[in-house]
Design a protein around this motif. Structure first.
Motif, PDB file in Angstrom:
ATOM      1  N   CYS A 105       0.825  -1.206   0.000  1.00 29.92           N
ATOM      2  CA  CYS A 105       0.000   0.000   0.000  1.00 29.92           C
ATOM      3  C   CYS A 105       0.866   1.267   0.000  1.00 29.92           C
ATOM      4  O   CYS A 105       1.587   1.542   0.952  1.00 29.92           O
ATOM      5  CB  CYS A 105      -0.922  -0.008   1.220  1.00 29.92           C
ATOM      6  N   GLY A 106       0.785   2.019  -1.085  1.00 28.00           N
ATOM      7  CA  GLY A 106       1.494   3.288  -1.173  1.00 28.00           C
ATOM      8  C   GLY A 106       2.998   3.161  -1.363  1.00 28.00           C
ATOM      9  O   GLY A 106       3.729   4.130  -1.136  1.00 28.00           O
ATOM     10  N   THR A 107       3.473   1.982  -1.781  1.00 27.02           N
ATOM     11  CA  THR A 107       4.910   1.774  -1.987  1.00 27.02           C
ATOM     12  C   THR A 107       5.153   1.311  -3.430  1.00 27.02           C
ATOM     13  O   THR A 107       4.207   1.042  -4.172  1.00 27.02           O
ATOM     14  CB  THR A 107       5.476   0.699  -1.035  1.00 27.02           C
TER      15      THR A 107
END
Length: 184
Positions: A105-107
Motif C-alpha cells: 500500500c502506497g509503496t
C-alpha cells in the motif's frame, strides 16, 4: 527468483513501544537465518519497515495503537540479529518504508518485484494477523504465489496468529512453511 519480505521486525515491535514480546524474540534467529539464506541463494530480500510521523492525528493507526516506529528514532532499527545481518548485507537488501499495514500500500513494492520478474513471495515478521496478513492479501490479489514462514512470524495476539496462519493456507492458498515440521 523469489523474494523474502521481512515485515516490521524492529525494536518497537519486538520489545519497544508496541511489543509482540516473547513470541517475536523466539523467531529472531529464524528471521536472520532466512534473510541470509535468501541473499546467499541470489534471491531478493526486502525489509518492509513501518514508518510513522510523531503526533500524526490523521494516520488511522493513531486511534488504535500507541505511537511506534517513529521516523528518526531507534524504535525503527531492525531488532537483534536481523540488524547485524542487515549491516553485513546492506547492499543486497532493499529497505522500504511503509506507512500502512500492507507492504504494497502506497509503496513501489509491486513495481520492484515485477521489474525483477519475481512471482513468488515469502513472508516473515510481525504481526502475523496485521501487517503480515495485509501484505499477504495484497500479494494474493496481485497474483503472487505466497509462502509464509510460520516459524518466522509472530503476534501479540495468539488467537489472531493462529487464525491468520490458517487463513494464509485455506483462503490465500499460501504454502505455510516451518523448518521444524517436515514438508508433506
Amino acid at each position: 527468483m523469489k523474494a523474502l519480505i521481512v515485515i516490521d521486525f524492529t525494536y518497537d515491535f519486538v520489545v519497544g513501544k508496541l511489543p509482540v514480546g516473547q513470541p517475536a524474540i523466539q523467531i529472531e534467529d529464524r528471521i536472520a537465518e532466512l534473510t541470509e539464506q535468501f541473499i546467499q541463494n541470489g534471491d531478493w530480500v526486502v525489509m518492509a519497515v513501518d514508518a510513522h510521523d510523531e503526533n500524526d492525528p490523521f494516520h488511522p493507526e493513531s486511534k488504535l495503537f500507541p505511537v511506534h516506529n517513529v521516523r528518526g528514532t531507534t524504535g525503527r532499527n531492525l531488532y537483534g540479529k536481523l540488524n547485524d545481518t542487515y549491516k553485513n548485507y546492506e547492499k543486497d537488501i532493499y529497505w522500504m518504508d511503509k506507512v500502512r499495514y500492507s507492504a504494497f500500500c502506497g509503496t513501489d513494492l509491486d513495481l520492484q518485484l515485477r521489474a525483477r520478474g519475481i512471482r513468488e513471495i515469502h513472508l516473515a515478521g510481525v504481526c502475523t494477523d496485521i501487517c503480515v496478513l495485509h501484505t499477504a492479501i495484497d500479494g494474493y490479489n496481485r497474483g503472487y504465489s505466497l509462502a509464509v514462514h510460520e516459524d518466522a512470524v509472530a503476534s501479540f495476539n495468539p488467537e489472531g496468529h493462529r487464525w491468520a496462519v490458517g487463513h494464509f493456507q485455506a483462503t490465500l492458498g499460501a504454502e505455510v512453511l516451518n523448518q521444524s515440521r517436515p514438508k508433506k
